[in-house]
Design a protein around this motif. Structure first.
Motif, PDB file in Angstrom:
ATOM      1  N   THR A  53       1.005  -1.288  -0.146  1.00 36.62           N
ATOM      2  CA  THR A  53      -0.504  -0.060   0.062  1.00 36.62           C
ATOM      3  C   THR A  53       0.648   1.077   0.227  1.00 36.62           C
ATOM      4  OG1 THR A  53      -1.861  -0.983   1.154  1.00 36.62           O
ATOM      5  CG2 THR A  53      -1.940   1.396   1.325  1.00 36.62           C
ATOM      6  N   PHE A  54       1.594   1.185   0.889  1.00 37.16           N
ATOM      7  CA  PHE A  54       2.706   2.870   1.096  1.00 37.16           C
ATOM      8  C   PHE A  54       3.709   2.744  -0.003  1.00 37.16           C
ATOM      9  CE2 PHE A  54       3.243   2.100   5.862  1.00 37.16           C
ATOM     10  CZ  PHE A  54       1.758   2.849   6.197  1.00 37.16           C
ATOM     11  N   ALA A  55       4.053   1.288  -1.153  1.00 35.88           N
ATOM     12  CA  ALA A  55       5.178   1.924  -2.235  1.00 35.88           C
ATOM     13  C   ALA A  55       3.894   2.108  -2.636  1.00 35.88           C
ATOM     14  CB  ALA A  55       5.063   0.100  -2.752  1.00 35.88           C
ATOM     15  N   LYS A  56       2.431   1.640  -3.544  1.00 35.11           N
ATOM     16  CA  LYS A  56       1.639   2.768  -4.476  1.00 35.11           C
ATOM     17  C   LYS A  56       1.661   3.902  -4.217  1.00 35.11           C
ATOM     18  CE  LYS A  56      -0.691  -1.923  -5.304  1.00 35.11           C
ATOM     19  NZ  LYS A  56      -1.913  -2.662  -5.324  1.00 35.11           N
ATOM     20  N   GLU A  57       1.226   4.608  -3.428  1.00 38.48           N
ATOM     21  CA  GLU A  57       1.598   5.960  -2.465  1.00 38.48           C
ATOM     22  C   GLU A  57       2.174   6.561  -2.584  1.00 38.48           C
ATOM     23  OE1 GLU A  57      -0.066   5.068   1.921  1.00 38.48           O
ATOM     24  OE2 GLU A  57      -1.709   5.531   2.004  1.00 38.48           O
ATOM     25  N   LEU A  58       3.101   6.162  -2.672  1.00 40.60           N
ATOM     26  CA  LEU A  58       4.399   6.971  -2.814  1.00 40.60           C
ATOM     27  C   LEU A  58       4.968   6.191  -4.533  1.00 40.60           C
ATOM     28  CD1 LEU A  58       7.118   5.949   0.225  1.00 40.60           C
ATOM     29  CD2 LEU A  58       6.149   8.092  -0.322  1.00 40.60           C
TER      30      LEU A  58
END
Length: 257
Positions: free
Chosen positions: A86-91
């Motif tokens: 999830t964090f990788a997609k947000e970034l």
């Protein structure tokens, strides 16, 4: 005298070898030291005469508390994997997170990922560290490493070599396929990882040596029926096809010796 034990990590079929003065039975759960800290592993093999030198030792038999902690770590690692994705997609990081693993005392949380190029994951590591309060390591692996982690069946019908016994994966080149006169069809010479088959390297030297005794395609050779041109060669059987008097014919190159 030390015995050698083959162990597996987290259900993975690839065996690693550790020594111990103590006796452990098959299916015993034991604690070993790794570069990532202590890990709980399962004994699957006992060897009395292992020839290679073993330096790593089994620390002790695992306790019920160790096993409960291990199961809890598996569940939490799965949640951490989803959070990392999830964090990788947000970034907007172009990376494929493969898995997440806690070591036994949770002093490290490792994420393996695949990416085409270099990834600046510093912000991602900060986000993860703020949640899990432990050392975060993000390790970029290749397609071969992913196949080794996931496992599978090769085109030969057997378990992937990288999972079963290969400790070090050497460079594989297209020349190896050419040396063996294989059709350069990706579906024939690529493995489950999408890269060239590791087994192309196993007999490459033997093919190179055998080819030295054989003519090359296009060479002119003298035969009992006259001069002919080599059309194809079967290096292992030392046979092939020649063009003579305008027609193709089978030919045994061993007859030239």
């Amino acid at each position: 005298m030390n015995k050698v034990f083959g162990v597996i990590f987290n259900g993975n079929d690839k065996k690693f070898y550790y020594k111990s003065e103590n006796d452990y039975e098959i299916d015993s759960l034991v604690i070993v030291e790794t570069e990532r800290g202590q890990q709980l592993v399962k004994v699957v093999q006992v060897l009395d005469d292992y020839k290679d030198e073993i330096t790593d030792e089994i620390i002790r038999l695992a306790t019920t508390e160790d096993y409960e902690k291990y199961l809890e770590n598996l569940k939490d690692a799965d949640k951490a994997l989803k959070k990392c994705i999830t964090f990788a997609k947000e970034l907007e990081l172009d990376m494929n997170i493969v898995n997440a693993q806690f070591n036994l005392d949770r002093s490290q949380l490792l994420f393996n990922f695949i990416a085409d190029g270099r990834i600046d994951f510093r912000e991602l590591a900060k986000k993860l560290a703020s949640i899990y309060h432990t050392r975060i390591e993000l390790r970029q692996i290749g397609a071969r490493d992913k196949a080794k982690e996931v496992g599978g069946i090769g085109v030969c019908g057997g378990e992937l070599c990288c999972l079963r016994f290969l400790k070090k994966i050497d460079a594989i080149s297209m020349n190896m396929a050419k040396n063996q006169n294989l059709a350069l069809n990706p579906s024939k010479i690529n493995g489950a990882c999408g890269r060239l088959l590791c087994c192309l390297a196993y007999e490459d030297e033997a093919y190179i040596e055998a080819a030295k005794k054989m003519p090359k395609i296009g060479d002119k050779i003298d035969t009992p029926a006259g001069e002919a041109q080599v059309v194809s060669v079967d290096i292992i059987n030392q046979r092939g096809k020649i063009m003579i008097n305008g027609e193709k014919a089978d030919y045994d190159f061993k007859s030239e010796e």
